[in-house]
Design a protein around this motif. Structure first.
Motif, PDB file in Angstrom:
ATOM      1  N   ARG A 272       7.267   5.646  -9.749  1.00 24.91           N
ATOM      2  CA  ARG A 272       6.212   5.349  -8.771  1.00 24.91           C
ATOM      3  C   ARG A 272       6.581   6.039  -7.466  1.00 24.91           C
ATOM      4  N   PRO A 273       5.567   6.442  -6.726  1.00 25.40           N
ATOM      5  CA  PRO A 273       5.888   7.199  -5.515  1.00 25.40           C
ATOM      6  C   PRO A 273       6.409   6.321  -4.380  1.00 25.40           C
ATOM      7  N   VAL A 274       7.333   6.855  -3.612  1.00 24.97           N
ATOM      8  CA  VAL A 274       7.780   6.198  -2.380  1.00 24.97           C
ATOM      9  C   VAL A 274       7.780   7.251  -1.270  1.00 24.97           C
ATOM     10  N   VAL A 275       7.764   6.785  -0.032  1.00 28.09           N
ATOM     11  CA  VAL A 275       7.865   7.719   1.094  1.00 28.09           C
ATOM     12  C   VAL A 275       9.311   7.726   1.544  1.00 28.09           C
ATOM     13  N   ARG A 276       9.902   8.896   1.554  1.00 26.92           N
ATOM     14  CA  ARG A 276      11.323   8.984   1.903  1.00 26.92           C
ATOM     15  C   ARG A 276      11.502   9.125   3.406  1.00 26.92           C
ATOM     16  N   LEU A 277      12.472   8.436   3.898  1.00 27.52           N
ATOM     17  CA  LEU A 277      12.896   8.690   5.276  1.00 27.52           C
ATOM     18  C   LEU A 277      14.407   8.878   5.188  1.00 27.52           C
ATOM     19  N   SER A 278      14.788  10.059   4.749  1.00 27.76           N
ATOM     20  CA  SER A 278      16.217  10.326   4.570  1.00 27.76           C
ATOM     21  C   SER A 278      16.675  11.258   5.685  1.00 27.76           C
TER      22      SER A 278
ATOM     23  N   ASP B 214       0.850  -1.199   0.000  1.00 27.74           N
ATOM     24  CA  ASP B 214       0.000   0.000   0.000  1.00 27.74           C
ATOM     25  C   ASP B 214       0.885   1.248   0.000  1.00 27.74           C
ATOM     26  N   ALA B 215       1.944   1.179   0.784  1.00 23.23           N
ATOM     27  CA  ALA B 215       2.891   2.302   0.808  1.00 23.23           C
ATOM     28  C   ALA B 215       4.296   1.742   0.848  1.00 23.23           C
ATOM     29  N   VAL B 216       5.233   2.439   0.210  1.00 28.03           N
ATOM     30  CA  VAL B 216       6.630   1.988   0.201  1.00 28.03           C
ATOM     31  C   VAL B 216       7.490   3.036   0.907  1.00 28.03           C
ATOM     32  N   LEU B 217       8.180   2.570   1.919  1.00 28.59           N
ATOM     33  CA  LEU B 217       9.024   3.458   2.712  1.00 28.59           C
ATOM     34  C   LEU B 217      10.492   3.190   2.373  1.00 28.59           C
ATOM     35  N   VAL B 218      11.230   4.263   2.144  1.00 23.12           N
ATOM     36  CA  VAL B 218      12.656   4.097   1.816  1.00 23.12           C
ATOM     37  C   VAL B 218      13.509   4.847   2.848  1.00 23.12           C
ATOM     38  N   PRO B 219      13.960   4.140   3.894  1.00 20.96           N
ATOM     39  CA  PRO B 219      14.834   4.791   4.866  1.00 20.96           C
ATOM     40  C   PRO B 219      16.288   4.722   4.388  1.00 20.96           C
ATOM     41  N   GLU B 220      17.000   5.806   4.508  1.00 20.15           N
ATOM     42  CA  GLU B 220      18.422   5.796   4.148  1.00 20.15           C
ATOM     43  C   GLU B 220      19.125   6.956   4.853  1.00 20.15           C
ATOM     44  N   VAL B 221      20.411   6.763   5.114  1.00 21.10           N
ATOM     45  CA  VAL B 221      21.163   7.769   5.862  1.00 21.10           C
ATOM     46  C   VAL B 221      21.854   8.715   4.876  1.00 21.10           C
ATOM     47  N   ASN B 222      21.058   9.527   4.237  1.00 20.42           N
ATOM     48  CA  ASN B 222      21.581  10.650   3.455  1.00 20.42           C
ATOM     49  C   ASN B 222      20.479  11.700   3.400  1.00 20.42           C
ATOM     50  N   TYR B 223      20.821  12.883   3.018  1.00 20.36           N
ATOM     51  CA  TYR B 223      19.850  13.985   3.103  1.00 20.36           C
ATOM     52  C   TYR B 223      18.924  14.031   1.896  1.00 20.36           C
ATOM     53  N   GLU B 224      19.466  13.698   0.734  1.00 27.24           N
ATOM     54  CA  GLU B 224      18.717  13.910  -0.502  1.00 27.24           C
ATOM     55  C   GLU B 224      17.805  12.752  -0.879  1.00 27.24           C
ATOM     56  N   GLY B 225      17.902  11.658  -0.168  1.00 27.95           N
ATOM     57  CA  GLY B 225      17.089  10.496  -0.528  1.00 27.95           C
ATOM     58  C   GLY B 225      17.559   9.912  -1.851  1.00 27.95           C
ATOM     59  N   GLN B 226      18.845   9.584  -1.901  1.00 31.54           N
ATOM     60  CA  GLN B 226      19.444   9.192  -3.181  1.00 31.54           C
ATOM     61  C   GLN B 226      18.861   7.892  -3.732  1.00 31.54           C
ATOM     62  N   PHE B 227      18.615   6.944  -2.853  1.00 23.08           N
ATOM     63  CA  PHE B 227      18.053   5.679  -3.334  1.00 23.08           C
ATOM     64  C   PHE B 227      16.577   5.863  -3.702  1.00 23.08           C
ATOM     65  N   ALA B 228      15.884   6.647  -2.895  1.00 27.64           N
ATOM     66  CA  ALA B 228      14.465   6.926  -3.191  1.00 27.64           C
ATOM     67  C   ALA B 228      14.359   7.571  -4.571  1.00 27.64           C
ATOM     68  N   GLN B 229      15.273   8.484  -4.842  1.00 29.89           N
ATOM     69  CA  GLN B 229      15.277   9.151  -6.152  1.00 29.89           C
ATOM     70  C   GLN B 229      15.532   8.149  -7.273  1.00 29.89           C
ATOM     71  N   LEU B 230      16.439   7.220  -6.995  1.00 32.69           N
ATOM     72  CA  LEU B 230      16.762   6.205  -7.991  1.00 32.69           C
ATOM     73  C   LEU B 230      15.516   5.368  -8.300  1.00 32.69           C
ATOM     74  N   VAL B 231      14.851   4.931  -7.230  1.00 30.67           N
ATOM     75  CA  VAL B 231      13.656   4.097  -7.400  1.00 30.67           C
ATOM     76  C   VAL B 231      12.589   4.868  -8.177  1.00 30.67           C
ATOM     77  N   GLN B 232      12.361   6.096  -7.742  1.00 31.55           N
ATOM     78  CA  GLN B 232      11.326   6.899  -8.407  1.00 31.55           C
ATOM     79  C   GLN B 232      11.708   7.200  -9.847  1.00 31.55           C
ATOM     80  N   GLY B 233      12.994   7.441 -10.051  1.00 31.11           N
ATOM     81  CA  GLY B 233      13.458   7.766 -11.398  1.00 31.11           C
ATOM     82  C   GLY B 233      13.280   6.603 -12.353  1.00 31.11           C
ATOM     83  N   VAL B 234      13.582   5.412 -11.873  1.00 32.61           N
ATOM     84  CA  VAL B 234      13.503   4.244 -12.755  1.00 32.61           C
ATOM     85  C   VAL B 234      12.053   3.795 -12.930  1.00 32.61           C
TER      86      VAL B 234
END
Ligand SMILES: Cc1cc2nc3c(=O)[nH]c(=O)nc-3n(C[C@H](O)[C@H](O)[C@H](O)COP(=O)(O)OP(=O)(O)OC[C@H]3O[C@@H](n4cnc5c(N)ncnc54)[C@H](O)[C@@H]3O)c2cc1C
Lengths: 598, 353
Positions: free
Chosen positions: A563-569, A540-560
């Motif tokens: 689809r929306p993800v919830v960032r926890l950067s 239902d919702a996808v959460l992407v926790p990562e230890v960086n400010y810009e949400g680099q992996f979240a951006q990668l996922v969304q870019g490819v």
């Protein structure tokens, strides 16, 4: 779930022996059969300044991360420990010096910071060390003894580790440290136990292999050795330095070579050169070094040279925060070279993964003739875990580097032949009849410079497509899903060291009745589109926790995937707190705080 | 330099030494009456305030210390009462208004309440045997003693003050053998006539306590470790003869804990001397509970007042007066040793709310 689950934090100043105490403790409990995860935090400054903390979580079964709250906190230096008093859970123990050597101003003693729910244990650490050893240097051993005595741990495994650790310094030093430990042990055993931190009944689990204690970097080294790494070139940089230091001892023993180069540019250049020459080659660095390696990495890509680059991330950009963990070099690892510099990027999620990824990286590099970046971070490099090495031997298949078949008379060798799978026959200098041109220029199948649009497109496609096979190869871990199967409220998508915290948070959420799962993404490039997309279909919702400010992996996922993800950067200068992830899972699953309380 | 917590700039700082009934009652009232103040309780105990009157229950089966806590930890957080545990006070610097802790940390105060209670008294002759005694004054001591006592074991009580006799009732109920070596402190703090005492001793025998007249044997001269095959302790009498028990417990009444006040210039007799407002001879220092002797107009002497009710009332009176009130302490504690329906002794000191 765990019969034993105790986290102990030892805090002191550089020079107090804090990290050494953590080292002995983790090895002693591991020798007794417990599983350990341990992370040391130490200052960038030189000895005599700065805070050191060694945190160990000791469990019956391997855990995935440290806990937010410790069960026991030991102070070897109150000024450093006081800010951490709140880390101890209710009914946990706070152990400190009851007779400091000099007067302290009001509020500067640990006893003034023990919270009402915690149990204070002041005892004369220095005095016991003095009496037992004639000096105060063994305070850390006294404290270890106290912990063992208080928690009811048998002294034998400690005594063995102490013996081993100090053997080089002679029997006097061993005896002194044993005496310090014993004095603390007696004091701990004689103390009335009021806290409830306890080691559960222990049955040594039958394990199919050898259990050893390794740091992430040590596991990388073990992986390199088991993969028969032949050459290593490097330039020291925190937190990757210990990879080189260990290899400097290990490689020569096996007739292999290590060279400390003058900088990271030449380290990478030499690695590419060694790979070109057919030697299994690697280097290790951190973010700033990776920046310097960018150009040579591109050379490895265009020349299709197998090589492995271990990158342990720290706080950036630039010199940034050398002793703080971060996951902010993902973009640099993926894209940090000019041109379409395709490469494989993998990220282990725990220490065992460091071992596996290290060996597998060589397998991939050679199978696909490509640079492979293994993306670690300070938290992973420096943390210790008990690791099981399979009894059947290293799980690496290193047969892609085999010599070329003999060429038929008159056959022309095409180093960059356009093949069905994109992988061309690879010759190394000296292979009869295989002389070919190799430069950083775009080339034709023979390796000769060629800048036609058709050839550039064909070669770009070749370099891109050959890596895609890695996503399907049965030997390579790409992604793995944990937790609930089928439809879930929340799916956590995580990479690198943060995955451990995500898994802990997921288990906690499941215990609260939240249907959720977590996917660890080991292969970051090429991007595992199919697997991640299928996972996201279930959430239902996808959460992407990562230890960086810009949400680099979240951006990668969304870019490819668009689809929306919830960032926890976040950049907390430390691992992502489990509670933070749990809070987000709760929020996304619509669980309110009051519902949890009830 | 005066390093006290002078209230010139900040909130008034109240420091209470002692985490018992008196200290906690005072802290609660101080918070009510001076909401902005800083309140610090200092105690050498590792535990928060717990109900020692209930400790005999430990002998009925194991109970965690949590069961004895008077207040949960949040109580102190909510009331902003700082409790510094595992901190022993070693001296008070009245000139600089600082309390000194054993670990060499000064704690400044504007007003100080001494509520350190008393320790189990041990006659001088027996001081050398301290480590061989089994103690009961704290949770830790009580648990340790309980562990040393086998099922249906024998307890030798020396003295037999009302704290000990309360425990004796429980020990008998769990089928232990209780041998009481009588002493002038038997029934302390009750003051009995010879006739009342004889009657009370008879009541003890009726309860099942075995009595040994300590005075008749010249008193106890030492306690030793028992020989192999015999119970763990041997009690030796001055005029010959001995006695064996699994545990030996001294119950000779309490000695007020005032050592750290010696040299402060504050008046001390056995306890800290206070007027009926519970103020000591130092206007910034008050005392409450078992540690203080209060001036009695009636007796024209300083006297101790024991019992839960008294101690609690003292904590309250001290707090009121430390915050500008003018209250006098008056005892409401019944002090007569009575009998229950079965003819067993019954003491008003045994009751607590
Ligand atoms: C086991 C036991 C059972 C009892 N049962 C009863 C009963 O049933 N009924 C009854 O009326 N009375 C009973 N009493 C007596 C009763 O406990 C006391 O009258 C009462 O507790 C006195 O309260 P207080 O606050 O004055 O001191 P306490 O309760 O004795 O508290 C004194 C506090 O001061 C602390 N302290 C002492 N010295 C120092 C120092 N130097 N530095 C820091 N801290 C210090 C101690 O740790 C303690 O926290 C019992 C006593 C004991 C020991």
């Amino acid at each position: 779930m765990n019969a034993t689950d105790i986290q102990i934090a030892i805090c002191g100043s550089a020079g107090d022996g804090t990290i050494a105490a953590g080292d002995i403790l983790r090895n002693a409990v591991a020798a007794a059969g417990y599983r350990v995860i341990c992370f040391d935090v130490y200052p960038p400054e030189i000895r005599g300044f700065g805070k050191c903390i060694s945190r160990l979580r000791i469990t019956t079964e391997q855990s995935y991360s440290l806990k937010r709250q410790s069960d026991v906190l030991v102070s070897l230096d109150d000024s450093h420990t006081i800010p951490h008093a709140g880390e101890v859970r209710d009914n946990g123990a706070v152990i400190f010096e009851s007779q400091p050597i000099s007067p302290c101003a009001e509020g500067e003693h640990m006893s003034g910071h023990v919270l009402p729910g915690q149990i204070p244990y002041g005892f004369p650490i220095r005095e016991l060390a003095q009496k037992a050893t004639g000096g105060a240097r063994s305070r850390n051993l006294v404290v270890l003894g106290f912990i063992a005595g208080l928690l009811g741990l048998a002294p034998a495994s400690f005594q063995k580790i102490i013996e081993k650790k100090f053997a080089k310094q002679g029997p006097k030093v061993v005896a002194r440290n044993q005496a310090g430990f014993q004095a603390g042990f007696d004091a701990g055993k004689g103390s009335f136990k009021l806290d409830d931190a306890a080691f559960g009944p222990f049955e040594k689990p039958a394990s199919a292999g050898k259990v050893i204690m390794l740091s992430g970097n040590a596991a990388v080294v073990q992986g390199c050795i088991d993969a028969e790494l032949a050459t290593f070139f490097g330039y020291p940089i925190t937190p990757a330095t210990t990879i080189m230091e260990r290899l400097a001892t290990e490689l020569p023993k096996r007739g292999h070579r290590l060279l400390q180069t003058e900088d990271e540019i030449s380290a990478m250049a030499a690695t590419v050169g060694a790979g070109f020459a057919g030697a299994r080659a690697a280097t290790a660095t951190s973010g700033p070094g990776l920046a310097l390696m960018a150009e040579m990495l591109g050379l490895a890509t265009i020349t299709e040279t197998p090589c492995v680059i271990f990158v342990s991330q720290r706080g950036g950009p630039s010199t940034g925060m050398p002793t703080k963990t971060e996951q902010s070099d993902l973009n640099a690892a993926l894209y940090g070279s000019p041109g379409d510099a395709q490469r494989i990027v993998i990220a282990p999620t725990n220490v065992e993964g460091c071992y596996r990824c290290a060996g597998k990286a060589f397998e991939m590099a050679e199978r696909y003739q490509t640079p492979v970046i293994v993306l670690l971070d300070l938290y992973l490099s420096n943390r210790y875990e008990t690791v099981t090495l399979a009894a059947s031997g290293p799980p690496f298949v290193l047969d892609a580097n085999k010599p070329l078949r003999r060429l038929e008379p008159g056959e022309v060798y095409k180093r960059y032949a356009l093949t069905a799978d994109g992988v061309s026959p690879r010759a190394v200098p000296g292979d009869a009849g295989c002389m070919h041109v190799i430069t950083g220029l775009e080339h034709n199948e023979l390796g000769r410079p060629n800048d036609s649009a058709e050839m550039h497109t064909a070669m770009s496609r070749k370099r891109h497509d050959k890596l895609q096979a890695a996503l399907e190869h049965p030997d390579f871990a790409v992604t793995k899903r944990f937790g609930n199967t089928g439809r879930v409220k929340v799916g956590i998508l995580a990479w690198g060291s943060t995955f451990g915290e995500c898994l802990e948070a997921m288990f906690m959420a499941q215990a609260e009745g939240i249907v959720c799962s977590a996917m660890k993404v080991v292969m970051l490039s090429p991007f595992p589109t199919k697997a991640i997309s299928a996972f996201m279909d279930d959430c239902d919702a996808v959460l992407v926790p990562e230890v960086n400010y810009e949400g680099q992996f979240a951006q990668l996922v969304q870019g490819v995937l668009a689809r929306p993800v919830v960032r926890l950067s976040r950049v907390p200068s430390s691992p992502m707190p489990v509670e933070l992830i749990l809070g987000e899972i709760r929020r996304l699953s619509g669980v309110t705080a009051s519902a949890i309380a009830s | 330099m005066n390093a006290s917590a002078s209230s010139a700039q900040g909130p008034r700082r109240y420091v209470i030494i002692g985490n018992g009934v008196a200290g906690n009652q005072a802290a609660e009232l101080l918070r009510e009456r001076d909401p902005d103040s800083r309140i610090t309780i200092l105690t050498n105990s590792r535990l928060l305030f717990y109900n020692r009157y209930l400790l005999p229950q430990l002998f009925k089966g194991h109970q965690s210390w949590h069961a004895f806590l008077a207040n949960p930890p949040e109580y102190y957080v909510q009331r902003r009462i700082e409790v510094r545990r595992d901190c022993r006070v070693v001296s008070v610097d009245t000139r600089n208004k600082q309390v000194k802790l054993a670990h060499n940390e000064p704690i400044g105060y504007d007003a100080l309440l001494v509520a350190t209670g008393g320790r189990s008294h041990l006659p001088e002759d027996l001081a050398d045997c301290r480590s061989l005694f089994h103690h009961f004054g704290t949770y830790e001591a009580a648990v340790t003693t309980r562990k040393a006592l086998p099922d249906n074991g024998t307890v030798v009580m020396l003295g037999g003050d009302m704290i000990g006799l309360d425990l004796a009732r429980t020990l008998l109920a769990v089928s232990c053998r209780v041998i009481l070596v009588t002493h002038e402190t038997t029934f302390w703090p009750h003051k009995l006539t010879a006739e009342e005492r004889a009657d009370a001793l008879a009541a003890l025998e009726k309860m099942g306590i075995e009595l040994i007249d300590g005075d008749a044997r010249g008193g106890v001269t030492s306690v030793e470790a028992g020989a192999p095959g015999l119970p763990a302790r041997r009690v030796v009498f001055r005029q010959g003869g001995d006695l064996y028990g699994d545990v030996v417990m001294p119950f000779y009444g309490l000695t007020p804990l005032v050592e750290f006040m010696v040299g402060t210039g504050t008046d001390i007799e056995r306890g800290l001397l206070v007027n009926t407002t519970l103020r000591t001879s130092d206007p910034s220092i008050y005392a409450a509970g078992d540690v203080c002797q209060i001036w009695s107009e009636q007796d024209h002497a300083y006297r101790f007042y024991y019992g839960y009710k008294n101690v609690r009332a003292m904590g309250a009176v001290a707090a009121i007066n430390m915050t500008g009130g003018h209250e006098h302490f008056a005892t409401t504690q019944e002090e007569t040793l009575g009998r229950d329906g079965q003819g067993h002794i019954d003491s008003p000191f045994w009751a607590c709310e």
